[in-house]
Design a protein around this motif. Sequence first.
Motif, short mmCIF file in Angstrom:
data_model
loop_
_atom_site.label_atom_id
_atom_site.label_comp_id
_atom_site.label_asym_id
_atom_site.label_seq_id
_atom_site.Cartn_x
_atom_site.Cartn_y
_atom_site.Cartn_z
N VAL A 1 -40.10 115.22 19.36
CA VAL A 1 -39.73 114.00 18.63
C VAL A 1 -39.91 112.79 19.57
CG1 VAL A 1 -37.88 112.80 17.40
CG2 VAL A 1 -38.05 115.30 17.24
N ALA A 2 -40.48 111.71 19.02
CA ALA A 2 -40.73 110.51 19.84
C ALA A 2 -39.42 109.78 20.15
CB ALA A 2 -41.68 109.59 19.09
N GLY A 3 -39.50 108.77 21.04
CA GLY A 3 -38.33 107.93 21.32
C GLY A 3 -37.34 108.56 22.28
N ARG A 4 -37.85 109.46 23.15
CA ARG A 4 -36.94 110.13 24.09
C ARG A 4 -36.84 109.38 25.40
NH1 ARG A 4 -40.36 114.49 23.03
NH2 ARG A 4 -41.01 114.46 25.20
N ALA A 5 -35.60 109.29 25.92
CA ALA A 5 -35.42 108.83 27.30
C ALA A 5 -35.53 110.08 28.18
CB ALA A 5 -34.04 108.21 27.45
N LYS A 6 -35.94 109.88 29.44
CA LYS A 6 -35.96 111.03 30.36
C LYS A 6 -34.52 111.46 30.60
CE LYS A 6 -39.94 109.43 32.96
NZ LYS A 6 -39.84 108.05 33.44
N SER B 1 -22.89 117.41 20.76
CA SER B 1 -23.41 117.89 22.05
C SER B 1 -24.63 117.06 22.44
CB SER B 1 -23.79 119.36 21.96
OG SER B 1 -24.54 119.71 23.10
N LYS B 2 -24.44 116.25 23.47
CA LYS B 2 -25.55 115.39 23.90
C LYS B 2 -26.66 116.21 24.55
CE LYS B 2 -22.48 111.43 24.73
NZ LYS B 2 -22.59 110.60 23.55
N SER B 3 -26.34 117.38 25.11
CA SER B 3 -27.41 118.22 25.67
C SER B 3 -28.21 118.83 24.51
CB SER B 3 -26.85 119.29 26.60
OG SER B 3 -25.86 120.05 25.97
N PHE B 4 -27.51 119.24 23.44
CA PHE B 4 -28.21 119.82 22.28
C PHE B 4 -29.19 118.81 21.69
CE2 PHE B 4 -28.48 120.07 17.64
CZ PHE B 4 -29.02 121.34 17.48
N SER B 5 -28.72 117.54 21.47
CA SER B 5 -29.59 116.57 20.79
C SER B 5 -30.84 116.29 21.61
CB SER B 5 -28.83 115.28 20.49
OG SER B 5 -28.31 114.72 21.67
N ARG B 6 -30.66 116.18 22.92
CA ARG B 6 -31.82 115.87 23.76
C ARG B 6 -32.78 117.06 23.85
NH1 ARG B 6 -27.94 112.82 23.99
NH2 ARG B 6 -28.18 110.61 24.54
N GLU B 7 -32.21 118.25 23.97
CA GLU B 7 -33.08 119.43 24.06
C GLU B 7 -33.81 119.68 22.73
OE1 GLU B 7 -30.24 122.03 25.89
OE2 GLU B 7 -30.89 121.40 27.90
N LEU B 8 -33.14 119.38 21.63
CA LEU B 8 -33.78 119.52 20.30
C LEU B 8 -34.99 118.58 20.20
CD1 LEU B 8 -33.18 120.71 17.24
CD2 LEU B 8 -32.54 118.34 16.82
N MET B 9 -34.79 117.32 20.60
CA MET B 9 -35.89 116.34 20.51
C MET B 9 -37.06 116.77 21.39
SD MET B 9 -33.95 112.67 20.47
CE MET B 9 -35.42 111.66 20.31
N SER C 1 -36.30 110.90 10.76
CA SER C 1 -36.84 111.92 9.85
C SER C 1 -37.25 113.16 10.64
CB SER C 1 -38.09 111.43 9.12
OG SER C 1 -37.82 110.25 8.47
N ASP C 2 -37.87 112.93 11.80
CA ASP C 2 -38.32 114.07 12.62
C ASP C 2 -37.14 114.88 13.12
OD1 ASP C 2 -40.88 113.27 12.14
OD2 ASP C 2 -41.25 112.42 14.13
N VAL C 3 -36.03 114.21 13.39
CA VAL C 3 -34.84 114.94 13.85
C VAL C 3 -34.26 115.78 12.72
CG1 VAL C 3 -32.43 114.57 14.52
CG2 VAL C 3 -34.24 113.48 15.81
N VAL C 4 -34.24 115.23 11.51
CA VAL C 4 -33.74 115.99 10.36
C VAL C 4 -34.62 117.23 10.13
CG1 VAL C 4 -33.43 115.88 7.84
CG2 VAL C 4 -32.58 114.03 9.27
N GLU C 5 -35.93 117.02 10.29
CA GLU C 5 -36.89 118.12 10.14
C GLU C 5 -36.68 119.17 11.25
OE1 GLU C 5 -38.99 118.77 7.91
OE2 GLU C 5 -40.45 120.13 8.85
N ALA C 6 -36.45 118.70 12.47
CA ALA C 6 -36.22 119.63 13.59
C ALA C 6 -34.96 120.45 13.34
CB ALA C 6 -36.12 118.84 14.90
N LEU C 7 -33.92 119.79 12.84
CA LEU C 7 -32.67 120.52 12.55
C LEU C 7 -32.91 121.57 11.47
CD1 LEU C 7 -30.08 117.59 12.70
CD2 LEU C 7 -29.99 119.67 14.08
N ARG C 8 -33.69 121.19 10.47
CA ARG C 8 -33.98 122.12 9.37
C ARG C 8 -34.71 123.36 9.92
NH1 ARG C 8 -37.51 123.04 5.51
NH2 ARG C 8 -39.03 121.60 6.36
N LYS C 9 -35.68 123.11 10.80
CA LYS C 9 -36.42 124.23 11.39
C LYS C 9 -35.51 125.12 12.22
CE LYS C 9 -41.05 122.22 11.66
NZ LYS C 9 -41.75 121.22 12.50
N GLU C 10 -34.46 124.53 12.79
CA GLU C 10 -33.52 125.33 13.58
C GLU C 10 -32.47 126.00 12.69
OE1 GLU C 10 -33.58 125.85 16.94
OE2 GLU C 10 -35.43 124.69 17.11
N GLY C 11 -32.60 125.82 11.39
CA GLY C 11 -31.65 126.45 10.46
C GLY C 11 -30.37 125.67 10.28
#
Length: 442
Positions: free
Chosen positions: A116-121, A103-111, A258-268
């Motif tokens: 998490v850095a490195g985001r496009a608008k 889900s591309k909406s999920f990945s962007r909303e998670l970041m 790494s920050d994305v893996v951490e974000a996923l972990r925080k989301e369970g």
Amino acid sequence: MKILAVGGGGREHAIVEALARSGNDIYACMSNSNPGISRRAKDCLLINEKDVLKVVEYAKSKGVALAVIGPEAPLEAGIADALEAAEIPTASPSKAAAMIETSKSFSRELMLKHGVAGRAKFSVANDINDVKKAIDDLGESIVVKPTGLTGGKGVKVFGEHLMSREDIISYAKDILEKRIGGSAQLVIEEKLVGEEFTLQAFCDGMRLVPMPAVQDHKRAFEGDKGPNTGGMGAYSQAGGLLPFLSEDDYHAAVGIMSDVVEALRKEGAEYKGVLYGQFMLTKEGPKVVEFNARFGDPEAMNVLSILDSDFAAICERMAGGGISMNGAAFAPRATVCKYVVPEGYGTKPLAGEEIKIDEAGIADEGAVLYYANVNASDGRVLTTTSRSAGIVGVSEEIHDAEMIAERAIKHISGRIAVRHDIGRREMIEARVRHMKEIRGDA
Ligand code: AMP
Ligand code: GLY
């Protein structure tokens, strides 16, 4: 150890070769009859890879102790969850963690949520009014993507595939009406300018161990022309960087992952398995184009061809924890992988055509052959609508690896196409020049 491997492409042949190197017994589930995989496997089942219940039943009947999933579609169908429920440790992400790709909406909303850095608008659109508003906010220099999976073929870029506001709206309507990618939703994103690269990492839910960076070539034709494909070939440089990618850029990309893996972990949603980051190296550093919940194809063939460590042990750690830098060493070698595809691939691929592959000739050139989405039938190798075989050259310099791959490709004949420009000196020099221009230090 008995290991289940799911998938029948070039990536999966590379996975199976790497697992077999340390003497494991491979049990393969795939939808096409890949002769490279079936030769290495103790047993194979031809099956729809998304048929989770049947795959789990097969794995249980064979008593496998570990599972590795190649493609994304079975992950989306919950294959890792079902295998783990059957007490089979799995070196691939759960359905929830795989949403980073599915889900591309999920990945962007998670970041965004986790900063998490490195985001496009970006903007997520559920109807045509959302689309118009997004164009008003972001301008026309945008990229339109269905939210769901499209096999790498759903993304359209302004200035390349979309030439006007009308084109953007018309493609967005198509996505919404035809539910391209499986749902009536799309992501509209700022168009990033720079050089693309891939960073893959082994993850155990907590930690992440990065692999050498790779540059893929998505466009079907030489000179980066034509439609987007699953990838026509890729190269990597000895030591893990790329000719246009600095140590700082590499570490910035590792930090984002790494920050994305951490974000996923925080989301369970603990992320176990290979995480694939597709980045655009921009003037401001690396920005995320995409995440995949698996190895890249062809990129798996580049990195696994030079993995010195025991891949099965790495997979056990991805599944069970304890991944470490020391356990994942790569030979200091450059790789060039060129995909042999059926004539017409990208638009109208010629399926069911015989191709002749002289394996001994390829081995004599010192190259590695990975069979991809072909079907072996009565001693013949037949094309499908997807890619046919990956040839990898390995050497100290990209240039030499490229020549090895090129010489080996001459041992494959039939109605095939190859992007000969991948890994060539002129191509790489053009990439370096492009990056210098973007950074403003040309
Ligand atoms: P994907 O299938 O999502 O990996 O995207 C396919 C290709 O579209 C990428 O490899 C890029 O070349 C291009 N692309 C995707 N998103 C962007 C973006 N935000 N800016 C520029 N190019 C993009
Ligand atoms: N090579 C791009 C991908 O595997 O998605």
